[in-house]
Every structure is written in structure tokens, then in C-alpha cells.
Design a protein around this motif. Structure first.
Motif, PDB file in Angstrom:
ATOM      1  N   HIS B 105      83.527 -22.328   7.896  1.00 35.76           N
ATOM      2  CA  HIS B 105      84.086 -22.119   9.302  1.00 35.76           C
ATOM      3  C   HIS B 105      83.133 -22.042  10.048  1.00 35.76           C
ATOM      4  N   PRO B 106      82.416 -23.078  10.456  1.00 33.12           N
ATOM      5  CA  PRO B 106      80.974 -22.865  11.471  1.00 33.12           C
ATOM      6  C   PRO B 106      81.271 -22.064  12.589  1.00 33.12           C
ATOM      7  N   GLU B 107      82.548 -22.139  12.994  1.00 32.57           N
ATOM      8  CA  GLU B 107      82.928 -21.425  14.466  1.00 32.57           C
ATOM      9  C   GLU B 107      82.848 -19.986  14.373  1.00 32.57           C
ATOM     10  N   GLN B 108      83.072 -19.368  13.128  1.00 35.83           N
ATOM     11  CA  GLN B 108      82.986 -18.159  12.897  1.00 35.83           C
ATOM     12  C   GLN B 108      81.716 -17.623  12.641  1.00 35.83           C
ATOM     13  N   GLY B 109      80.600 -18.473  12.571  1.00 36.57           N
ATOM     14  CA  GLY B 109      79.206 -17.940  12.364  1.00 36.57           C
ATOM     15  C   GLY B 109      78.399 -17.766  13.524  1.00 36.57           C
ATOM     16  N   SER B 110      77.107 -16.982  13.035  1.00 30.84           N
ATOM     17  CA  SER B 110      76.367 -16.757  14.382  1.00 30.84           C
ATOM     18  C   SER B 110      75.279 -17.650  14.433  1.00 30.84           C
ATOM     19  N   VAL B 111      74.884 -18.514  15.526  1.00 34.40           N
ATOM     20  CA  VAL B 111      74.147 -19.478  15.444  1.00 34.40           C
ATOM     21  C   VAL B 111      72.458 -18.714  15.219  1.00 34.40           C
ATOM     22  N   ARG B 112      72.338 -17.548  15.787  1.00 40.04           N
ATOM     23  CA  ARG B 112      71.100 -17.015  15.788  1.00 40.04           C
ATOM     24  C   ARG B 112      70.985 -16.633  14.257  1.00 40.04           C
ATOM     25  N   HIS B 113      71.684 -16.059  13.848  1.00 42.22           N
ATOM     26  CA  HIS B 113      71.616 -15.418  12.411  1.00 42.22           C
ATOM     27  C   HIS B 113      71.487 -17.019  11.412  1.00 42.22           C
ATOM     28  N   GLY B 114      72.287 -18.012  11.768  1.00 43.76           N
ATOM     29  CA  GLY B 114      71.801 -19.086  10.998  1.00 43.76           C
ATOM     30  C   GLY B 114      70.670 -19.693  11.055  1.00 43.76           C
ATOM     31  N   LEU B 115      70.099 -19.800  12.108  1.00 41.52           N
ATOM     32  CA  LEU B 115      68.646 -20.195  12.336  1.00 41.52           C
ATOM     33  C   LEU B 115      67.768 -19.388  11.618  1.00 41.52           C
ATOM     34  N   GLU B 116      67.988 -17.950  11.516  1.00 45.24           N
ATOM     35  CA  GLU B 116      67.030 -17.285  10.498  1.00 45.24           C
ATOM     36  C   GLU B 116      67.227 -17.587   9.263  1.00 45.24           C
ATOM     37  N   LEU B 117      68.532 -17.827   8.670  1.00 46.41           N
ATOM     38  CA  LEU B 117      68.831 -18.137   7.384  1.00 46.41           C
ATOM     39  C   LEU B 117      68.164 -19.389   7.103  1.00 46.41           C
ATOM     40  N   PHE B 118      68.343 -20.439   8.166  1.00 49.48           N
ATOM     41  CA  PHE B 118      67.722 -21.735   7.839  1.00 49.48           C
ATOM     42  C   PHE B 118      66.213 -21.880   7.662  1.00 49.48           C
ATOM     43  N   SER B 119      65.742 -21.090   8.533  1.00 50.99           N
ATOM     44  CA  SER B 119      64.245 -20.989   8.610  1.00 50.99           C
ATOM     45  C   SER B 119      63.619 -20.401   7.207  1.00 50.99           C
ATOM     46  N   GLU B 120      64.325 -19.313   6.826  1.00 49.26           N
ATOM     47  CA  GLU B 120      63.904 -18.691   5.526  1.00 49.26           C
ATOM     48  C   GLU B 120      64.298 -19.793   4.329  1.00 49.26           C
ATOM     49  N   ASN B 121      65.486 -20.259   4.227  1.00 48.64           N
ATOM     50  CA  ASN B 121      65.949 -21.105   2.753  1.00 48.64           C
ATOM     51  C   ASN B 121      65.592 -22.507   3.138  1.00 48.64           C
ATOM     52  N   CYS B 122      65.858 -23.052   4.366  1.00 46.58           N
ATOM     53  CA  CYS B 122      65.904 -24.741   4.192  1.00 46.58           C
ATOM     54  C   CYS B 122      64.927 -25.282   4.940  1.00 46.58           C
ATOM     55  N   ALA B 123      64.396 -24.500   5.833  1.00 47.27           N
ATOM     56  CA  ALA B 123      63.389 -25.516   6.833  1.00 47.27           C
ATOM     57  C   ALA B 123      62.220 -26.001   5.987  1.00 47.27           C
ATOM     58  N   GLY B 124      61.826 -25.379   5.074  1.00 44.86           N
ATOM     59  CA  GLY B 124      60.586 -25.824   4.335  1.00 44.86           C
ATOM     60  C   GLY B 124      60.773 -27.294   3.796  1.00 44.86           C
ATOM     61  N   CYS B 125      61.893 -27.695   3.460  1.00 46.10           N
ATOM     62  CA  CYS B 125      62.072 -29.165   2.942  1.00 46.10           C
ATOM     63  C   CYS B 125      62.893 -30.003   4.168  1.00 46.10           C
ATOM     64  N   HIS B 126      63.809 -29.502   4.833  1.00 44.39           N
ATOM     65  CA  HIS B 126      64.545 -29.908   5.721  1.00 44.39           C
ATOM     66  C   HIS B 126      64.104 -30.177   7.219  1.00 44.39           C
ATOM     67  N   HIS B 127      63.039 -29.292   7.415  1.00 46.37           N
ATOM     68  CA  HIS B 127      62.403 -29.166   8.594  1.00 46.37           C
ATOM     69  C   HIS B 127      63.315 -28.353   9.474  1.00 46.37           C
TER      70      HIS B 127
END
Lengths: 322, 228
Positions: B105-127
Motif C-alpha cells: 500500500h504505497p499510499e500508506q508509506g512515507s516518500v521521505r523514508h522510502g528515499l532513504e531506504l532506496f538510497s541504502e538498498n536499491c540505488a547502487g544498481c537501479h540508480h
């Protein structure tokens, strides 16, 4: 040796003598070039301004390294220098037009005439020494400013601090939020970042990556047999090439049909083999990622078994000496 | 037409469940690599016991399976099967055990926290922008075409060579935040006109260099005189 002594003697004797005064030759240029002390003063002011801007650059670099201010000061210095060139070219160097094709200067008198024209045109300056001093100041300041960023390349003499690490035997591994990591939580085909408990996570040697390797595949260098409990290996997260974070883990779901597991740095794709002590498989890194020995404490938490196998971060001169 | 309908009717009557239909589809389309018993074939396809509905739905709904060659990297394409067939296959693979399709349920998530998680776990490969990139020998795909469910599935399953992330690293609430950030990367707020590939200040820097170059030529033209 003897010849050198004679040469030195001649040099010293020659220095004392006044240069022979030749009668002033007839002027080549028709008239004395108009002098413009105002323009000279402007040039001096601009040169000192460029020097000041370059000094500001050095100061900003030392204090805050605010990139906007750095750009502004260096850009300002270069613009002022450009203004100096403009003023000198437009107002201080005599302009004369000559027709093409230039005459061939084969004869000695003609060559001398050209040389004299050159000399005479320079005599337009009234405060030559002041200008030279100002230009020297600006040049020195700019050169210092250009060289200043070299200081960021690292310590030149005291390389001891590059070996410093917060990892000690028994220190627990925590995740980015400070929660201790259990060995059982490190699942296969996944990548974990960890830090030493209670230490500064921004320390160069603090961040590590953890992956669980199939124990049958594990082939660590000699003496590290006990460093990977349950196949969990830990390496410095700082790439040995250019210090980027090694944040990519190629973890094949079906190994026979995909490339084998590897830790990869996203900056220049240095690729390390986690099962073989992070030896370099591909890319510009010159040495393996330093490995951190691991142990599992009585409560199942992961703790360090000591310090890294080698110095952390990009290589420097003498990095392999210890 | 009547005959086809009759056959369909008979098939529907005979079929006890979607999983059984899925098994039929499986035997036709998947068994050559994953084996008749879905235990995998060495050097071709992996064991599907424990892969779960999440993996089946991810691979089939993104068109990554079936694969022309077992050694190819599975890449996104138009799905081979209809949604109904995918549901049957998912029911069959799901019946072999493994994680279910995550409820996101993306509408229940926080974009700000999502950005942190993305930069920590995903951005290395997916930019950071989700544009994708490369990993040595393989492609890290763009994630702009993925639906929220597919992103959550990829996080939990770890398709191909992607690592998978368990609840210890990214719990369900954090997964909502992560997906809400990915949703943002699909249509970011591009102030000032052209998005220029969302790759950061690089294109702007190029434009600045071009403008500066033109300005330098102009200045040279103004202060210089052409010899007459």
C-alpha cells in the motif's frame, strides 16, 4: 672542478661591472608613445584583486569548502586576470598596423630595428617594477590556490592514521539504525551493511558489508579459516580503488545459468569474490577488500573477531608494507 | 464454435481448481526447463518449490518468463500469458510453497523514508532515479514500468541476480514507503522544463559549458581585431 671555480669567479667579477653604456640609438617609432598612468594603476588594482580572490579561495578551502564560494572566488580571480589582460592589450601595448606579407628580415640592421621597436614600445610603462610586483603577487596567489586542493589527496607523511580502525575483538555489529545483528538474521542471497557498536559510523573503517556464502564454496586465504562463522563473511564497505561504497551484490538465484556471486562497487565496477576473501575479479581495484574476522557471541549476535586483514580504503604509497 | 465451447465446458467441469489448470499450463510452457515435477533441471531452470506465488507472479506478469534460452538474462517484455492464465500458474506454483504475493500500500508509506531506504538498498544498481544501470555482466533494469506489487515482489524474491530483502532489512511498513518513493520516480516533479533524464546536474553542467564556450568566443571576437 677547476673550470667551475673559474666560471664562478668570472660571474662574480662580471656582476660588479657596470654594463657598457651605448649611445642611445635613433628612435624607430616616430613619437614617444603616450603614457597612461591611470591604466597602469587600474592594472595594479586588478592584479591585487585577483590575488585577493585567490587568497579567499585558499581560506574558504581551508575553513568550509563551500563549493559555491570556492567557485565564486576562483572564478572571480580568473575574471580579474582576464580584465588585466584586456586592459594591458588595449591601453598599454602600443598598437601598430603592418602590411602583409611581412618583409623578410634577412639583414642585420632590419632585425635590429624590429628589436628596438619592441624595446621602445615597452618603454611606455612608467611604473614597471610596481607592475611586475603586482603580477608576481597575483601569479603566486593563483598558483597557491590551484595547488591547494592537493591537500585533500591525503596525508603525505603521517600515513599511520590510515591504519586506524574502530573494530576490536568482541565489538558487536549493528545496522544503520543501531540495532545489533544476529547471525541468524543474515539470510542467504542478501546484502547487509553494518557498523561497530558505539563507534562513529562516519569513520572510514566503520562500514562493512555482510553476505552469507555457501560454506562449501568458501575458499578464504590461509589463516582466515575461522573468520566466517556459518559462512557469513564481512568486508570493508569502502572500495580499495576510489573509496566508493561497495553496495552492489550480484546474487544469482539459479547459479548455473547466471554470473556467480560478487560484491561490486557502483562507481567503476570493481568486482570482488566474497567466497575468496574479496579477491578482485574485475575492475580497477588493485587489492582485495579488507576482511573483518567475525565471531558469534553467546546470545547469537555477530561480533568482530579482531581488526581488518589490511588497511581500509583507497590504496596509497606503501599500503602493502604492513 | 459450438465444439470449442463444448470442449471448454468439459475442461471447466473437469478442472477441479485453478491450480490444476495452472499445472496443465506449467507442463506445456515451463516443464522443459523446470522439470515435470518442478524440481528444476540442472543447468536449465531452478527448483520452484519454495519460490512461491510472489516469484511466479513477478516473473510471469513482467513477461520475464518463459525465457527463450535458459542462460539469457530475463528482461521485461509483454507477458506471454493472459492475466487469467497467470493467475492459474501462480496458483499452481504457490501450491508448492513459498512466499505469497505481498500486499503493498504505497499510499500508506512515507516518500521521505522510502528515499532513504532506496538510497541504502536499491540505488547502487537501479540508480537514485530508478533509471536502471549495469552490474558487472548483467543489466539492472529500469523500474519505472513496474507496478507497486511487482516492486514489492522483486524486493522479497530477488529475481535473477538481485539480492532479496527480508523483513529484518525492510519490513512491510518500510516496503510501503519504498514503493511510494519508486512511484514518485516514475513521474517526478521536474521544475524548470526539461527533465533531461533525471540524471542530476550533469546535463545542466553540459549546457553551462556550451554557454560559457560561446561567451568566450564572443569575448574573443570583441577584444580581438582582425588583421587588415
Amino acid at each position: 672542478m677547476k673550470r667551475w671555480l673559474i666560471a664562478l669567479l668570472m660571474l662574480l667579477l662580471g656582476r660588479g661591472q657596470k654594463p657598457r653604456q651605448l649611445p642611445p640609438p635613433d628612435r624607430v617609432l616616430d613619437a614617444e608613445p603616450p603614457r597612461s598612468p591611470g591604466s597602469e594603476l587600474l592594472v595594479v588594482v586588478l592584479l591585487l584583486g585577483a590575488a585577493a580572490a585567490a587568497i579567499v579561495f585558499v581560506v574558504v578551502y581551508a575553513l568550509s569548502a563551500n563549493t559555491q564560494l570556492l567557485g565564486l572566488s576562483m572564478g572571480g580571480a580568473l575574471v580579474l586576470l582576464a580584465a588585466v589582460f584586456y586592459v594591458v592589450a588595449k591601453r598599454l601595448v602600443p598598437q601598430s598596423e603592418s602590411d602583409e606579407p611581412y618583409p623578410q628580415l634577412i639583414h642585420q640592421p632590419e632585425q635590429e630595428e624590429v628589436a628596438r621597436t619592441f624595446d621602445e614600445s615597452a618603454s611606455r610603462l612608467t611604473r614597471k617594477r610596481l607592475l611586475v610586483v603586482a603580477a608576481g603577487t597575483a601569479g603566486t596567489a593563483l598558483a597557491v590556490a590551484v595547488v591547494t586542493p592537493l591537500a585533500s589527496l591525503g596525508p603525505i607523511l603521517d600515513t599511520n592514521r590510515l591504519y586506524r580502525s574502530p573494530w576490536r575483538r568482541g565489538r558487536r555489529l549493528v545496522d544503520a539504525s543501531g540495532k545489533p545483528l544476529k547471525a541468524s538474521e543474515v539470510i542467504e542471497r542478501s546484502i547487509f551493511s553494518a557498523f561497530p557498536e558505539g563507534a562513529d559510523p562516519k569513520d572510514l573503517a566503520a562500514p562493512i558489508v555482510l553476505v552469507r556464502v555457501d560454506e562449501g564454496e568458501l575458499d578464504l586465504p590461509e589463516g582466515r579459516e575461522s573468520w566466517a562463522p556459518d559462512g557469513i563473511v564481512a568486508y570493508s564497505k569502502v572500495c580499495t580503488h576510489a573509496a566508493c561504497a561497495v553496495s552492489l551484490y550480484r546474487a544469482p538465484l539459479n547459479e548455473p545459468t547466471a554470473p556467480k556471486p560478487a560484491l561490486i562497487c557502483p562507481c567503476h565496477f570493481s568486482t570482488f569474490d566474497p567466497a575468496k576473501g574479496a579477491s578482485v575479479l574485475f575492475g580497477p581495484a588493485g587489492r582485495p577488500l579488507p576482511q573483518l574476522p567475525l565471531e558469534v557471541d553467546g546470545d547469537g549476535y555477530l561480533v568482530a573477531g579482531g581488526d581488518f586483514s589490511g588497511p581500509v580504503g583507497p590504496s596509497w604509497w606503501g599500503v602493502r608494507k604492513r | 464454435m459450438l465444439r470449442a465451447s463444448l470442449v471448454l465446458l468439459v475442461a471447466l467441469v473437469l478442472a477441479p481448481s485453478a491450480a490444476a489448470d495452472g499445472r496443465q499450463l506449467y507442463l506445456e510452457g515451463c516443464a522443459s526447463c523446470h522439470g515435470l515435477d518442478a524440481r528444476g533441471i540442472e543447468g536449465r531452470g531452478p527448483d520452484l518449490h519454495g519460490a512461491g506465488a510472489a516469484a511466479a507472479d513477478f516473473y510471469l506478469s513482467t513477461g520475464r518468463m518463459p525465457l527463450a534460452e535458459p542462460t539469457d538474462q530475463p528482461l521485461r517484455s509483454d507477458p506471454e500469458y493472459s492475466r487469467g492464465e497467470i493467475d492459474q500458474l501462480v496458483a499452481y506454483i504457490g501450491s508448492l510453497g513459498g512466499p505469497p504475493i505481498p500486499d503493498v500500500h504505497p499510499e500508506q508509506g512515507s516518500v521521505r523514508h522510502g528515499l532513504e531506504l532506496f538510497s541504502e538498498n536499491c540505488a547502487g544498481c537501479h540508480h537514485m532515479t530508478g533509471a536502471g544501470g549495469i552490474v558487472t555482466n548483467v543489466v539492472a533494469p529500469s523500474i519505472w514500468d513496474a507496478t507497486p506489487t511487482q516492486i514489492a515482489e522483486a524486493v522479497r524474491v530477488g529475481p535473477y541476480v538481485m539480492p532479496h530483502f527480508g523483513p529484518r532489512q525492510i519490513d512491510d511498513a518500510e516496503l510501503n514507503s519504498l514503493v511510494s518513493y519508486v512511484e514518485l520516480t516514475k513521474s517526478p516533479d521536474d521544475r524548470g522544463g526539461w527533465a533531461l533524464g533525471h540524471v542530476g546536474p550533469v546535463p545542466e553542467g553540459m549546457v553551462a559549458w556550451l554557454l560559457a564556450g560561446a561567451a568566450l568566443v564572443l569575448v574573443a571576437r570583441v577584444i580581438g581585431n582582425r588583421a587588415r
